[in-house]
Design a protein around this motif. Structure first.
Motif, PDB file in Angstrom:
ATOM      1  N   ASP A   1      -7.208  10.961   7.870  1.00 47.25           N
ATOM      2  CA  ASP A   1      -8.177  10.059   7.265  1.00 47.25           C
ATOM      3  C   ASP A   1      -8.549   8.974   8.262  1.00 47.25           C
ATOM      4  N   LEU A   2      -9.179   7.904   7.772  1.00 48.04           N
ATOM      5  CA  LEU A   2      -9.617   6.835   8.659  1.00 48.04           C
ATOM      6  C   LEU A   2      -8.459   6.112   9.326  1.00 48.04           C
ATOM      7  N   PHE A   3      -7.274   6.167   8.716  1.00 42.82           N
ATOM      8  CA  PHE A   3      -6.147   5.394   9.224  1.00 42.82           C
ATOM      9  C   PHE A   3      -5.288   6.168  10.219  1.00 42.82           C
ATOM     10  N   ALA A   4      -5.191   7.473  10.059  1.00 39.62           N
ATOM     11  CA  ALA A   4      -4.304   8.259  10.924  1.00 39.62           C
ATOM     12  C   ALA A   4      -4.702   9.722  10.886  1.00 39.62           C
ATOM     13  N   ASP A   5      -4.608  10.377  12.054  1.00 46.65           N
ATOM     14  CA  ASP A   5      -4.884  11.816  12.074  1.00 46.65           C
ATOM     15  C   ASP A   5      -3.590  12.596  11.876  1.00 46.65           C
ATOM     16  N   VAL A   6      -3.705  13.914  11.902  1.00 44.04           N
ATOM     17  CA  VAL A   6      -2.556  14.774  11.624  1.00 44.04           C
ATOM     18  C   VAL A   6      -1.437  14.549  12.628  1.00 44.04           C
ATOM     19  N   ALA A   7      -1.771  14.533  13.902  1.00 42.21           N
ATOM     20  CA  ALA A   7      -0.745  14.398  14.934  1.00 42.21           C
ATOM     21  C   ALA A   7      -0.006  13.066  14.823  1.00 42.21           C
ATOM     22  N   TYR A   8      -0.754  11.991  14.556  1.00 39.30           N
ATOM     23  CA  TYR A   8      -0.112  10.680  14.444  1.00 39.30           C
ATOM     24  C   TYR A   8       0.827  10.635  13.246  1.00 39.30           C
ATOM     25  N   ARG A   9       0.384  11.161  12.110  1.00 32.99           N
ATOM     26  CA  ARG A   9       1.241  11.128  10.920  1.00 32.99           C
ATOM     27  C   ARG A   9       2.518  11.934  11.136  1.00 32.99           C
ATOM     28  N   ARG A  10       2.395  13.088  11.769  1.00 35.54           N
ATOM     29  CA  ARG A  10       3.579  13.905  12.013  1.00 35.54           C
ATOM     30  C   ARG A  10       4.528  13.193  12.980  1.00 35.54           C
ATOM     31  N   HIS A  11       3.971  12.579  14.033  1.00 37.78           N
ATOM     32  CA  HIS A  11       4.800  11.827  14.975  1.00 37.78           C
ATOM     33  C   HIS A  11       5.464  10.636  14.288  1.00 37.78           C
ATOM     34  N   LEU A  12       4.685   9.912  13.479  1.00 38.63           N
ATOM     35  CA  LEU A  12       5.227   8.754  12.769  1.00 38.63           C
ATOM     36  C   LEU A  12       6.367   9.154  11.843  1.00 38.63           C
ATOM     37  N   ALA A  13       6.199  10.245  11.113  1.00 40.09           N
ATOM     38  CA  ALA A  13       7.246  10.707  10.206  1.00 40.09           C
ATOM     39  C   ALA A  13       8.529  11.027  10.961  1.00 40.09           C
ATOM     40  N   ALA A  14       8.403  11.639  12.143  1.00 43.67           N
ATOM     41  CA  ALA A  14       9.587  11.955  12.938  1.00 43.67           C
ATOM     42  C   ALA A  14      10.298  10.689  13.401  1.00 43.67           C
ATOM     43  N   VAL A  15       9.531   9.702  13.844  1.00 46.25           N
ATOM     44  CA  VAL A  15      10.119   8.434  14.286  1.00 46.25           C
ATOM     45  C   VAL A  15      10.861   7.759  13.127  1.00 46.25           C
ATOM     46  N   LEU A  16      10.240   7.761  11.950  1.00 45.62           N
ATOM     47  CA  LEU A  16      10.862   7.116  10.788  1.00 45.62           C
ATOM     48  C   LEU A  16      12.124   7.854  10.353  1.00 45.62           C
ATOM     49  N   MET A  17      12.097   9.193  10.402  1.00 46.48           N
ATOM     50  CA  MET A  17      13.280   9.950  10.007  1.00 46.48           C
ATOM     51  C   MET A  17      14.451   9.681  10.945  1.00 46.48           C
TER      52      MET A  17
ATOM     53  N   ASP B   1       0.836  -1.195   0.000  1.00 46.73           N
ATOM     54  CA  ASP B   1       0.000   0.000   0.000  1.00 46.73           C
ATOM     55  C   ASP B   1       0.877   1.253   0.000  1.00 46.73           C
ATOM     56  N   PHE B   2       0.271   2.373  -0.391  1.00 39.35           N
ATOM     57  CA  PHE B   2       0.982   3.634  -0.260  1.00 39.35           C
ATOM     58  C   PHE B   2       1.177   3.943   1.216  1.00 39.35           C
ATOM     59  N   ALA B   3       2.241   4.659   1.511  1.00 33.23           N
ATOM     60  CA  ALA B   3       2.646   4.873   2.892  1.00 33.23           C
ATOM     61  C   ALA B   3       1.776   5.899   3.607  1.00 33.23           C
ATOM     62  N   MET B   4       1.535   5.653   4.901  1.00 36.18           N
ATOM     63  CA  MET B   4       0.965   6.693   5.764  1.00 36.18           C
ATOM     64  C   MET B   4       2.011   7.772   6.005  1.00 36.18           C
ATOM     65  N   ALA B   5       3.257   7.343   6.085  1.00 31.67           N
ATOM     66  CA  ALA B   5       4.388   8.260   6.201  1.00 31.67           C
ATOM     67  C   ALA B   5       5.634   7.509   5.781  1.00 31.67           C
ATOM     68  N   SER B   6       6.600   8.238   5.245  1.00 32.52           N
ATOM     69  CA  SER B   6       7.868   7.627   4.852  1.00 32.52           C
ATOM     70  C   SER B   6       8.990   8.627   5.095  1.00 32.52           C
ATOM     71  N   ALA B   7      10.201   8.116   5.176  1.00 32.02           N
ATOM     72  CA  ALA B   7      11.367   8.966   5.395  1.00 32.02           C
ATOM     73  C   ALA B   7      12.541   8.411   4.604  1.00 32.02           C
TER      74      ALA B   7
END
Length: 299
Positions: free
Chosen positions: A262-278, A194-200
């Motif tokens: 969206d249904l899978f992740a809100d703004v705060a979660y996506r931003r947090h996830l992106a930071a963790v991945l980076m 699937d396309f990513a919720m977040a990637s780094a």
């Protein structure tokens, strides 16, 4: 659903393809791998009246590896690029990105240029192009060939600088010279393929003393376009990577994003996830030799 009615034309040459694009404009869509366009046509999200097949144009498949850059034809197959060891040596981040693209079956047909033109902000190759600062070659009957940097090419979700009568014919990817180049690419998706919720993604040049000499970093899936952060990457120059620095840089990047919800992740979660991945890819690249690719092969 089925696609709306359309005419199919197989281009006999690049000149033929460009002439047809000029004649039909927005009603004409080039077909390369079809991994994005055909499903959109089936759902009637895209309704071209003319489908222009450019698959058999050999000049659009050619790849030339130079000292400072790799010129890649727009219809180079993703799987061919992924399997080319010479390309891996020149463009390690591109292979890292490709290993996250869909499935082997889709990469067998999908093209590098097709993914870039589709411009999904969560897609892997657009992120690699943004991070490395790739240059796109666009050709039209009226203006010939013009070059557009990745930072100007991606203009919004599935929206690029390609004009109605233009065709992407090639991509120039910068090759980093001197020093040891290390890369990292990782993403999180609901399902494999699937396309990513977040990637780094990152590419670092590390000296023998462990000090970073050059850096390029970026995030995907957290804005309307793939994002590169050259000003934040400057913080890494002259530094030895460690957990604290990786976290600081990752959070600085995440603060510059505008993710959706969206249904899978809100703004705060996506931003947090992106930071963790980076932070993860920075540490991975700093301590892992070019021969290892744990992040690139773990889905």
């Amino acid at each position: 659903m089925k696609a709306a009615p359309f005419d199919y034309i197989r281009a006999e040459s690049i000149d033929h393809a460009i002439e047809l694009l000029s004649r039909h404009g927005a009603d004409c869509k080039p077909l390369a791998g079809g991994q994005s366009l055909v499903p959109m046509m089936a759902m009637r999200l895209a309704r071209p009246s003319v489908l222009l097949d450019i698959n058999r144009l050999a000049e659009l498949k050619q790849v030339t590896i130079g000292a400072d850059s790799v010129h890649m034809g727009a219809t180079a197959r993703q799987r061919d690029v992924e399997d080319d060891e010479a390309l891996h040596a020149a463009l390690p981040l591109v292979r890292d990105a490709l290993r996250w693209v869909g499935h082997i079956q889709t990469r067998n047909r999908g093209t590098v240029g097709g993914s870039l033109v589709h411009a999904d902000p969560s897609a892997e190759l657009p992120l690699a192009a943004a991070v490395l600062g790739a240059t796109m070659h666009l050709r039209s009957e009226a203006d010939g060939v013009r070059q557009v940097r990745a930072q100007d090419f991606f203009q919004g979700p599935m929206f690029t600088a390609v004009a109605e009568s233009e065709c992407l014919v090639g991509i120039d990817w910068p090759v980093w010279q001197g020093g040891e180049v290390r890369t990292g690419f990782v993403e999180t998706a609901m399902r494999h393929g699937d396309f990513a919720m977040a990637s780094a993604a990152c590419q670092l040049q590390i000296g023998p003393d462990g000090i970073c000499r050059r850096a390029a970093i970026g995030m995907g899936g957290v804005d309307g376009t793939p994002l590169a952060f050259p000003e934040v990457a400057e913080r890494l120059i002259g530094e030895r990577m460690g957990p604290a620095l990786a976290r600081d840089v990752a959070h600085a990047c995440a603060e510059r994003t505008e993710p959706g919800s969206d249904l899978f992740a809100d703004v705060a979660y996506r931003r947090h996830l992106a930071a963790v991945l980076m932070a993860r890819v920075l540490l991975h690249a700093a301590v892992t030799s070019p021969q290892a690719s744990a992040l690139a092969t773990t889905h």
